[in-house]
Design a protein around this motif. Structure first.
Motif, PDB file in Angstrom:
ATOM      1  N   ASP A  20      65.618  47.605  34.715  1.00  0.00           N
ATOM      2  CA  ASP A  20      66.310  48.898  34.748  1.00  0.00           C
ATOM      3  C   ASP A  20      66.852  49.267  36.120  1.00  0.00           C
ATOM      4  O   ASP A  20      67.700  50.149  36.235  1.00  0.00           O
ATOM      5  CB  ASP A  20      65.359  50.012  34.292  1.00  0.00           C
ATOM      6  N   ILE A  21      66.365  48.616  37.146  1.00  0.00           N
ATOM      7  CA  ILE A  21      66.702  49.006  38.513  1.00  0.00           C
ATOM      8  C   ILE A  21      68.201  48.927  38.780  1.00  0.00           C
ATOM      9  O   ILE A  21      68.807  49.867  39.280  1.00  0.00           O
ATOM     10  CB  ILE A  21      65.918  48.156  39.535  1.00  0.00           C
ATOM     11  N   ARG A  22      68.809  47.814  38.451  1.00  0.00           N
ATOM     12  CA  ARG A  22      70.220  47.586  38.773  1.00  0.00           C
ATOM     13  C   ARG A  22      71.121  48.685  38.207  1.00  0.00           C
ATOM     14  O   ARG A  22      72.012  49.176  38.885  1.00  0.00           O
ATOM     15  CB  ARG A  22      70.660  46.230  38.258  1.00  0.00           C
ATOM     16  N   SER A  23      70.870  49.093  36.976  1.00  0.00           N
ATOM     17  CA  SER A  23      71.739  50.088  36.348  1.00  0.00           C
ATOM     18  C   SER A  23      71.573  51.485  36.949  1.00  0.00           C
ATOM     19  O   SER A  23      72.480  52.303  36.864  1.00  0.00           O
ATOM     20  CB  SER A  23      71.491  50.145  34.840  1.00  0.00           C
ATOM     21  N   HIS A  24      70.453  51.739  37.591  1.00  0.00           N
ATOM     22  CA  HIS A  24      70.209  53.074  38.115  1.00  0.00           C
ATOM     23  C   HIS A  24      70.441  53.216  39.619  1.00  0.00           C
ATOM     24  O   HIS A  24      70.685  54.322  40.096  1.00  0.00           O
ATOM     25  CB  HIS A  24      68.785  53.512  37.779  1.00  0.00           C
ATOM     26  N   VAL A  25      70.375  52.127  40.349  1.00  0.00           N
ATOM     27  CA  VAL A  25      70.551  52.201  41.796  1.00  0.00           C
ATOM     28  C   VAL A  25      71.930  52.740  42.148  1.00  0.00           C
ATOM     29  O   VAL A  25      72.069  53.593  43.034  1.00  0.00           O
ATOM     30  CB  VAL A  25      70.297  50.832  42.468  1.00  0.00           C
ATOM     31  N   GLY A  26      72.961  52.286  41.466  1.00  0.00           N
ATOM     32  CA  GLY A  26      74.314  52.772  41.730  1.00  0.00           C
ATOM     33  C   GLY A  26      74.431  54.274  41.521  1.00  0.00           C
ATOM     34  O   GLY A  26      75.059  54.974  42.326  1.00  0.00           O
ATOM     35  N   LYS A  27      73.804  54.775  40.460  1.00  0.00           N
ATOM     36  CA  LYS A  27      73.821  56.218  40.187  1.00  0.00           C
ATOM     37  C   LYS A  27      73.104  56.992  41.301  1.00  0.00           C
ATOM     38  O   LYS A  27      73.571  58.043  41.737  1.00  0.00           O
ATOM     39  CB  LYS A  27      73.152  56.514  38.847  1.00  0.00           C
ATOM     40  N   LEU A  28      71.976  56.469  41.748  1.00  0.00           N
ATOM     41  CA  LEU A  28      71.222  57.133  42.813  1.00  0.00           C
ATOM     42  C   LEU A  28      72.000  57.145  44.120  1.00  0.00           C
ATOM     43  O   LEU A  28      72.023  58.161  44.822  1.00  0.00           O
ATOM     44  CB  LEU A  28      69.868  56.440  43.005  1.00  0.00           C
ATOM     45  N   ILE A  29      72.633  56.036  44.445  1.00  0.00           N
ATOM     46  CA  ILE A  29      73.429  55.962  45.673  1.00  0.00           C
ATOM     47  C   ILE A  29      74.570  56.966  45.624  1.00  0.00           C
ATOM     48  O   ILE A  29      74.862  57.654  46.603  1.00  0.00           O
ATOM     49  CB  ILE A  29      73.939  54.534  45.913  1.00  0.00           C
ATOM     50  N   GLN A  30      75.225  57.066  44.469  1.00  0.00           N
ATOM     51  CA  GLN A  30      76.323  58.020  44.324  1.00  0.00           C
ATOM     52  C   GLN A  30      75.832  59.456  44.496  1.00  0.00           C
ATOM     53  O   GLN A  30      76.425  60.247  45.226  1.00  0.00           O
ATOM     54  CB  GLN A  30      76.995  57.873  42.965  1.00  0.00           C
ATOM     55  N   LEU A  31      74.733  59.806  43.836  1.00  0.00           N
ATOM     56  CA  LEU A  31      74.183  61.150  43.964  1.00  0.00           C
ATOM     57  C   LEU A  31      73.778  61.449  45.405  1.00  0.00           C
ATOM     58  O   LEU A  31      74.020  62.539  45.916  1.00  0.00           O
ATOM     59  CB  LEU A  31      72.981  61.333  43.036  1.00  0.00           C
ATOM     60  N   TYR A  32      73.194  60.471  46.076  1.00  0.00           N
ATOM     61  CA  TYR A  32      72.789  60.651  47.468  1.00  0.00           C
ATOM     62  C   TYR A  32      74.006  60.846  48.367  1.00  0.00           C
ATOM     63  O   TYR A  32      74.022  61.731  49.217  1.00  0.00           O
ATOM     64  CB  TYR A  32      71.956  59.453  47.939  1.00  0.00           C
ATOM     65  N   SER A  33      75.038  60.040  48.164  1.00  0.00           N
ATOM     66  CA  SER A  33      76.231  60.152  49.008  1.00  0.00           C
ATOM     67  C   SER A  33      76.966  61.471  48.775  1.00  0.00           C
ATOM     68  O   SER A  33      77.649  61.969  49.661  1.00  0.00           O
ATOM     69  CB  SER A  33      77.173  58.970  48.785  1.00  0.00           C
ATOM     70  N   ASN A  35      75.376  64.174  48.314  1.00  0.00           N
ATOM     71  CA  ASN A  35      74.387  65.161  48.750  1.00  0.00           C
ATOM     72  C   ASN A  35      73.816  65.976  47.575  1.00  0.00           C
ATOM     73  O   ASN A  35      73.462  67.133  47.725  1.00  0.00           O
ATOM     74  CB  ASN A  35      74.974  66.087  49.823  1.00  0.00           C
ATOM     75  N   LYS A  36      73.728  65.341  46.424  1.00  0.00           N
ATOM     76  CA  LYS A  36      73.184  65.996  45.236  1.00  0.00           C
ATOM     77  C   LYS A  36      71.747  65.579  44.962  1.00  0.00           C
ATOM     78  O   LYS A  36      71.103  66.117  44.083  1.00  0.00           O
ATOM     79  CB  LYS A  36      74.037  65.662  44.010  1.00  0.00           C
ATOM     80  N   LEU A  37      71.265  64.617  45.711  1.00  0.00           N
ATOM     81  CA  LEU A  37      69.914  64.101  45.499  1.00  0.00           C
ATOM     82  C   LEU A  37      69.028  64.546  46.649  1.00  0.00           C
ATOM     83  O   LEU A  37      69.275  64.215  47.807  1.00  0.00           O
ATOM     84  CB  LEU A  37      69.942  62.570  45.424  1.00  0.00           C
ATOM     85  N   LYS A  38      68.024  65.317  46.336  1.00  0.00           N
ATOM     86  CA  LYS A  38      67.073  65.804  47.339  1.00  0.00           C
ATOM     87  C   LYS A  38      65.696  65.268  46.969  1.00  0.00           C
ATOM     88  O   LYS A  38      65.278  65.332  45.824  1.00  0.00           O
ATOM     89  CB  LYS A  38      67.020  67.338  47.354  1.00  0.00           C
TER      90      LYS A  38
END
Length: 78
Positions: A20-33, A35-38
């Motif tokens: 599951d990691i590969r499919s979610h890492v991109g989403k997390l990176i996008q949210l972080y970039s 500034n939506k991920l705290k």
């Protein structure tokens, strides 16, 4: 104290979720970039002997975010 509160402590092995990691890492990176991920953590507990104190800290409502116990260090001398 844990038993009286019907509480438990849990962990997980990241390897169990490797597919599951590969499919979610991109989403997390996008949210972080965007500034939506705290991520809020309390990382003031060190060593296995501090687990009861960390649980009590959480149950008293003192934590902001995750309570982390760093098991790489210990405060007692063995």
């Amino acid at each position: 104290k844990l038993l009286q509160k019907s509480a438990s402590m849990r962990g997980f092995f990241l390897n169990h979720f490797a597919r599951d990691i590969r499919s979610h890492v991109g989403k997390l990176i996008q949210l972080y970039s965007e500034n939506k991920l705290k991520s809020l953590t309390d990382c003031s507990f060190h060593g296995i002997e501090s687990v009861p104190a960390a649980v009590e800290y959480m149950y008293k409502g003192r934590n902001v975010g995750k309570v982390i116990v760093d098991l790489r260090r210990t405060t007692s001398k063995l």
